[in-house]
Design an enzyme around this catalytic site. Structure first.
Site, PDB file in Angstrom:
ATOM      1  N   ASP A  17       0.818  -1.214   0.000  1.00  0.00           N
ATOM      2  CA  ASP A  17       0.000   0.000   0.000  1.00  0.00           C
ATOM      3  C   ASP A  17       0.850   1.260   0.000  1.00  0.00           C
ATOM      4  OD1 ASP A  17      -2.109  -1.711   0.040  1.00  0.00           O
ATOM      5  OD2 ASP A  17      -2.958  -1.016   1.926  1.00  0.00           O
ATOM      6  N   ARG A  97       0.507   6.508  17.283  1.00  0.00           N
ATOM      7  CA  ARG A  97       0.342   7.507  16.220  1.00  0.00           C
ATOM      8  C   ARG A  97       0.942   8.876  16.551  1.00  0.00           C
ATOM      9  NH1 ARG A  97       0.403   3.160  13.765  1.00  0.00           N
ATOM     10  NH2 ARG A  97      -1.532   2.298  12.922  1.00  0.00           N
ATOM     11  N   ASP A 126      -7.168   6.120  12.311  1.00  0.00           N
ATOM     12  CA  ASP A 126      -5.777   6.545  12.186  1.00  0.00           C
ATOM     13  C   ASP A 126      -5.608   7.828  11.386  1.00  0.00           C
ATOM     14  OD1 ASP A 126      -4.559   4.719  13.804  1.00  0.00           O
ATOM     15  OD2 ASP A 126      -4.076   3.301  12.213  1.00  0.00           O
TER      16      ASP A 126
END
Length: 406
Positions: A17, A97, A126
């Site tokens: 990805d 994150r 996210d």
């Protein structure tokens, strides 16, 4: 729009990805791409990410070991709060994150980039966590979220794009033999979501789990460990002092062997939908139990109760991506102030998925055996309890005549 971006820092895993995103960014924005890959203890070799970035002609490649910073400055502060989202989730994905976002912004400033990019989809949490972090640390930064922009909205489209641009595709992805779920891993946890797990009635396959044995297959003997705390943070196991990341790694190992730390949860995403996730947080499960036990003899009652009242709000801030917000930081200062006396040692028994506290001791203990004993004592006058009860019952007695209360 494309001529407004000259250089972008991409959070790059080296997987399919983000490799597609790397090529897409160059095509769509005609810009230089800088890759950033963080080692947060996901257990994967990161050099392939470097080689892949080099293969794509990336000139500036950042691969950094952030395990110690991750545990010391993010995981430990969160555990001082005993944070649980919706009562059970130890926030393993959420807490990673803000660190990734921080380093992306720092690298962007260092290399003179005017944009940052991530590979989060437009349906999940996210994207919010990354971008709230970006804007909180650099309000004028441009954020590129390819999943919200491109038309590659199917697996077939992604594979076609990869083939067209000679992006290597692993045999499992090309043949459709990918795992029936997606994963996210760091030193605190590993998560499994999507695909076969989207049906909340589907039982996870035992072969899926990577960090824990099944409780049924865990040893028949109890494993006893002692964890020492200083100012609310674990610093030693069985008398051996360790760095934060080393300590969490050791707890993961002993907990995983004893089948500890699995969770199957349907949670409420910040974007509004419910999602099902299966998590392994072995070491964190032990840490939470031990920390609460340490607080039980070192924290004042009302200070501890206030922490418990604030904890759901604090956990929600982390889950929703507000680590860098003024309210989270203000709460953190309050929480950390309560931890000054949280020093001492907790003893625990680990057995077939269970963590049982069997002892706790502290130089700052406010537990008084002299006061609590059922034997005769000279420090507590039981007659005082009568007045205490009557004063607390006064409002109940005064309100007795209200028929609505009967």
């Amino acid at each position: 729009m494309s001529d407004q971006v000259k250089k972008v820092v991409l959070a790059y895993s080296g997987g399919l990805d983000t490799s597609i995103i790397l090529k897409w960014l160059r095509e769509q924005y005609n810009c230089e791409v800088v890759t950033f890959t963080a080692d947060l203890g996901q257990g994967e070799e990161l050099e392939p990410a470097r080689k892949k970035a080099e293969m794509f002609g990336v000139k500036q490649i950042f691969i950094e070991d952030l395990r110690e910073e991750f545990v010391r400055d993010y995981v430990f502060p969160m555990f001082r709060a005993n944070a649980l989202y919706e009562g059970v989730y130890l926030l393993g994905t959420s807490i990673a994150r803000p660190l990734i976002a921080k380093r992306q912004i720092e690298i962007a400033k260092e290399v003179g980039a005017d944009a940052v990019s991530h590979g989060a989809t437009g349906k999940g949490n996210d994207q919010v966590r990354f971008e709230l972090g970006y804007y909180g640390l650099k309000p004028d930064v441009k954020v590129i979220a390819p999943w919200r922009e491109w038309e590659l909205n199917s697996r077939t489209a992604l594979l076609d794009f990869a083939q067209k641009h000679q992006i290597p595709i692993s045999a499992d992805k090309a043949g459709g033999d990918e795992p029936p779920y997606s994963t996210d891993a760091n030193l605190l946890h590993i998560s499994y979501e999507g695909k076969a797990l989207e049906d909340p009635w589907t039982k996870p396959n035992e072969n899926m789990f990577m960090r824990t044995v099944s409780p049924q297959n865990a040893p028949d003997a109890i494993t006893t460990i002692e964890i020492e705390f200083e100012k609310g943070d674990p610093v030693a196991i069985n008398g051996e002092r360790m760095s934060p990341a080393t300590l969490l790694t050791a707890l993961n190992d002993v907990a995983g062997k004893n089948g500890i730390g699995r969770l199957d949860l349907v949670e409420n995403r910040y974007v509004g939908m419910k999602s099902r996730g299966v998590y392994e947080t072995p070491g964190g499960t032990i840490m939470l139990t031990a920390h609460r036990a340490m607080e039980s003899i070192t924290l004042d009652r009302n200070a501890g109760h206030l922490k418990d009242e604030l904890m759901p709000r604090y956990a929600e801030m982390i889950y929703n991506g507000y680590w860098w917000s003024p309210e989270r930081q203000a709460l953190q200062r309050l929480i950390d102030d309560t931890q000054r006396s949280v020093n001492g040692t907790v003893r625990l028994d680990l057995y077939k998925g269970n963590v049982t506290v069997t002892g706790r001791k502290s130089p700052n203990s406010i537990y008084s055996e002299e006061h609590v004993t059922f034997e005769a004592d000279t420090v507590y006058d039981q007659h005082d309890a009568e007045g205490f009860i009557k004063l607390n019952a006064l409002r109940l007695r005064l309100g007795y005549g209200n028929d609505d209360l009967k």
